[in-house]
Design a protein around this motif. Structure first.
Motif, PDB file in Angstrom:
ATOM      1  N   MET A 161      37.173  55.205  24.007  1.00 46.35           N
ATOM      2  CA  MET A 161      36.738  54.248  24.975  1.00 46.35           C
ATOM      3  C   MET A 161      37.035  52.815  24.531  1.00 46.35           C
ATOM      4  SD  MET A 161      33.157  54.748  26.842  1.00 46.35           S
ATOM      5  CE  MET A 161      33.248  55.223  28.502  1.00 46.35           C
ATOM      6  N   ASP A 162      37.002  52.536  23.237  1.00 42.68           N
ATOM      7  CA  ASP A 162      37.273  51.202  22.736  1.00 42.68           C
ATOM      8  C   ASP A 162      38.733  50.796  22.947  1.00 42.68           C
ATOM      9  OD1 ASP A 162      34.688  50.824  21.937  1.00 42.68           O
ATOM     10  OD2 ASP A 162      35.042  51.584  19.913  1.00 42.68           O
ATOM     11  N   ASN A 163      39.607  51.746  23.116  1.00 39.18           N
ATOM     12  CA  ASN A 163      41.019  51.453  23.263  1.00 39.18           C
ATOM     13  C   ASN A 163      41.443  51.265  24.712  1.00 39.18           C
ATOM     14  OD1 ASN A 163      41.390  51.622  20.525  1.00 39.18           O
ATOM     15  ND2 ASN A 163      41.878  53.806  20.552  1.00 39.18           N
ATOM     16  N   GLN A 164      40.501  51.311  25.618  1.00 37.60           N
ATOM     17  CA  GLN A 164      40.842  51.152  27.022  1.00 37.60           C
ATOM     18  C   GLN A 164      41.255  49.703  27.295  1.00 37.60           C
ATOM     19  OE1 GLN A 164      37.580  52.350  29.443  1.00 37.60           O
ATOM     20  NE2 GLN A 164      37.997  54.529  29.224  1.00 37.60           N
ATOM     21  N   ILE A 165      42.188  49.545  28.178  1.00 40.52           N
ATOM     22  CA  ILE A 165      42.618  48.211  28.594  1.00 40.52           C
ATOM     23  C   ILE A 165      41.590  47.689  29.595  1.00 40.52           C
ATOM     24  CG2 ILE A 165      44.407  46.927  29.816  1.00 40.52           C
ATOM     25  CD1 ILE A 165      46.425  48.934  28.740  1.00 40.52           C
ATOM     26  N   THR A 166      41.209  46.422  29.444  1.00 37.59           N
ATOM     27  CA  THR A 166      40.230  45.824  30.334  1.00 37.59           C
ATOM     28  C   THR A 166      40.825  45.687  31.726  1.00 37.59           C
ATOM     29  OG1 THR A 166      39.348  44.585  28.475  1.00 37.59           O
ATOM     30  CG2 THR A 166      38.724  43.838  30.665  1.00 37.59           C
ATOM     31  N   LYS A 167      40.041  46.058  32.721  1.00 40.58           N
ATOM     32  CA  LYS A 167      40.505  45.960  34.105  1.00 40.58           C
ATOM     33  C   LYS A 167      40.664  44.493  34.475  1.00 40.58           C
ATOM     34  CE  LYS A 167      38.339  50.200  35.685  1.00 40.58           C
ATOM     35  NZ  LYS A 167      37.369  50.795  36.602  1.00 40.58           N
ATOM     36  N   PRO A 168      41.656  44.179  35.305  1.00 41.98           N
ATOM     37  CA  PRO A 168      41.882  42.780  35.703  1.00 41.98           C
ATOM     38  C   PRO A 168      40.659  42.144  36.368  1.00 41.98           C
ATOM     39  CG  PRO A 168      43.726  44.147  36.381  1.00 41.98           C
ATOM     40  CD  PRO A 168      42.682  45.062  35.829  1.00 41.98           C
ATOM     41  N   GLU A 169      39.891  42.916  37.134  1.00 40.67           N
ATOM     42  CA  GLU A 169      38.714  42.366  37.807  1.00 40.67           C
ATOM     43  C   GLU A 169      37.677  41.884  36.791  1.00 40.67           C
ATOM     44  OE1 GLU A 169      39.412  45.852  38.467  1.00 40.67           O
ATOM     45  OE2 GLU A 169      40.900  45.285  39.951  1.00 40.67           O
ATOM     46  N   ILE A 170      37.491  42.672  35.746  1.00 38.91           N
ATOM     47  CA  ILE A 170      36.516  42.315  34.703  1.00 38.91           C
ATOM     48  C   ILE A 170      37.008  41.083  33.944  1.00 38.91           C
ATOM     49  CG2 ILE A 170      35.440  43.070  32.551  1.00 38.91           C
ATOM     50  CD1 ILE A 170      35.409  45.905  33.734  1.00 38.91           C
ATOM     51  N   LEU A 171      38.295  41.030  33.669  1.00 35.89           N
ATOM     52  CA  LEU A 171      38.861  39.879  32.972  1.00 35.89           C
ATOM     53  C   LEU A 171      38.691  38.613  33.805  1.00 35.89           C
ATOM     54  CD1 LEU A 171      40.380  38.977  30.460  1.00 35.89           C
ATOM     55  CD2 LEU A 171      42.510  39.505  31.630  1.00 35.89           C
ATOM     56  N   ILE A 172      38.937  38.698  35.099  1.00 35.58           N
ATOM     57  CA  ILE A 172      38.773  37.549  35.991  1.00 35.58           C
ATOM     58  C   ILE A 172      37.309  37.119  36.032  1.00 35.58           C
ATOM     59  CG2 ILE A 172      38.883  36.815  38.416  1.00 35.58           C
ATOM     60  CD1 ILE A 172      41.456  38.512  38.630  1.00 35.58           C
ATOM     61  N   GLN A 173      36.384  38.074  36.088  1.00 32.41           N
ATOM     62  CA  GLN A 173      34.947  37.747  36.088  1.00 32.41           C
ATOM     63  C   GLN A 173      34.564  37.008  34.809  1.00 32.41           C
ATOM     64  OE1 GLN A 173      32.971  41.498  36.639  1.00 32.41           O
ATOM     65  NE2 GLN A 173      33.118  41.411  38.886  1.00 32.41           N
ATOM     66  N   ARG A 174      35.069  37.466  33.694  1.00 35.18           N
ATOM     67  CA  ARG A 174      34.746  36.816  32.417  1.00 35.18           C
ATOM     68  C   ARG A 174      35.297  35.393  32.368  1.00 35.18           C
ATOM     69  NH1 ARG A 174      35.755  41.777  28.141  1.00 35.18           N
ATOM     70  NH2 ARG A 174      33.929  42.980  28.782  1.00 35.18           N
ATOM     71  N   ILE A 175      36.502  35.200  32.859  1.00 34.45           N
ATOM     72  CA  ILE A 175      37.107  33.867  32.878  1.00 34.45           C
ATOM     73  C   ILE A 175      36.299  32.939  33.788  1.00 34.45           C
ATOM     74  CG2 ILE A 175      39.131  32.551  33.632  1.00 34.45           C
ATOM     75  CD1 ILE A 175      40.842  34.936  32.640  1.00 34.45           C
ATOM     76  N   VAL A 176      35.892  33.443  34.962  1.00 30.74           N
ATOM     77  CA  VAL A 176      35.104  32.635  35.893  1.00 30.74           C
ATOM     78  C   VAL A 176      33.765  32.265  35.272  1.00 30.74           C
ATOM     79  CG1 VAL A 176      33.865  32.698  38.103  1.00 30.74           C
ATOM     80  CG2 VAL A 176      36.237  33.462  37.980  1.00 30.74           C
ATOM     81  N   LEU A 177      33.098  33.238  34.632  1.00 32.56           N
ATOM     82  CA  LEU A 177      31.804  32.960  33.996  1.00 32.56           C
ATOM     83  C   LEU A 177      31.948  31.948  32.863  1.00 32.56           C
ATOM     84  CD1 LEU A 177      30.133  36.480  33.948  1.00 32.56           C
ATOM     85  CD2 LEU A 177      29.429  34.485  35.277  1.00 32.56           C
ATOM     86  N   LEU A 178      32.982  32.083  32.066  1.00 37.22           N
ATOM     87  CA  LEU A 178      33.216  31.146  30.967  1.00 37.22           C
ATOM     88  C   LEU A 178      33.484  29.739  31.519  1.00 37.22           C
ATOM     89  CD1 LEU A 178      33.567  30.638  27.949  1.00 37.22           C
ATOM     90  CD2 LEU A 178      35.968  31.264  28.201  1.00 37.22           C
ATOM     91  N   THR A 179      34.273  29.652  32.565  1.00 40.74           N
ATOM     92  CA  THR A 179      34.569  28.354  33.190  1.00 40.74           C
ATOM     93  C   THR A 179      33.294  27.718  33.736  1.00 40.74           C
ATOM     94  OG1 THR A 179      36.783  29.116  33.767  1.00 40.74           O
ATOM     95  CG2 THR A 179      35.954  27.191  34.951  1.00 40.74           C
TER      96      THR A 179
END
Length: 124
Positions: A1-19
């Motif tokens: 499970m640790d080797n799974q690629i992060t889904k683009p939606e989750i990555l976008i959510q993280r970027i938005v939250l960080l911003t």
């Protein structure tokens, strides 16, 4: 499970939250600094007074002109022409009273004298 690629939606959510976090932190930090600066009793007292630039000039001549020049255009110390465009009122007060930039001595005039000096410096 640790080797799974992060889904683009989750990555976008993280970027938005960080911003959003950064955009909120900057004004809150600025407000916090302003609040701390405004809470200093000496600074509050100085800022509550109306300074007289003529008196401020006389104070400058006695205490500052030896290093900053008769017309505040620099000598041993730097030129103070247009200094209020580079430093806030709090920054100017702190610079005068702190003694944190040798060879400038620590100097704490009365609140009225500081208001006068501040008004003069802002007129340069």
């Amino acid at each position: 499970m640790d080797n799974q690629i992060t889904k683009p939606e989750i990555l976008i959510q993280r970027i938005v939250l960080l911003t959003l976090a950064i955009l909120l932190a900057v004004p809150l930090g600025f407000f916090g600094v302003q609040l701390v600066q405004a809470s200093d009793p000496y600074v509050k007292s100085v800022l509550s007074l109306t300074g007289d630039p003529v008196q401020g000039h006389a104070i400058f001549q006695i205490n500052c002109a030896g290093c900053h020049g008769l017309e505040a255009d620099g000598r041993v110390g730097p030129s103070l022409q247009a200094v209020s465009k580079h430093k806030s009122r709090y920054g100017l007060i702190r610079q005068v009273i702190s003694g944190e930039t040798p060879p400038m001595p620590k100097f704490q005039p009365s609140a009225q004298e500081m208001a006068d000096l501040l008004n003069y410096l802002e007129s340069l």
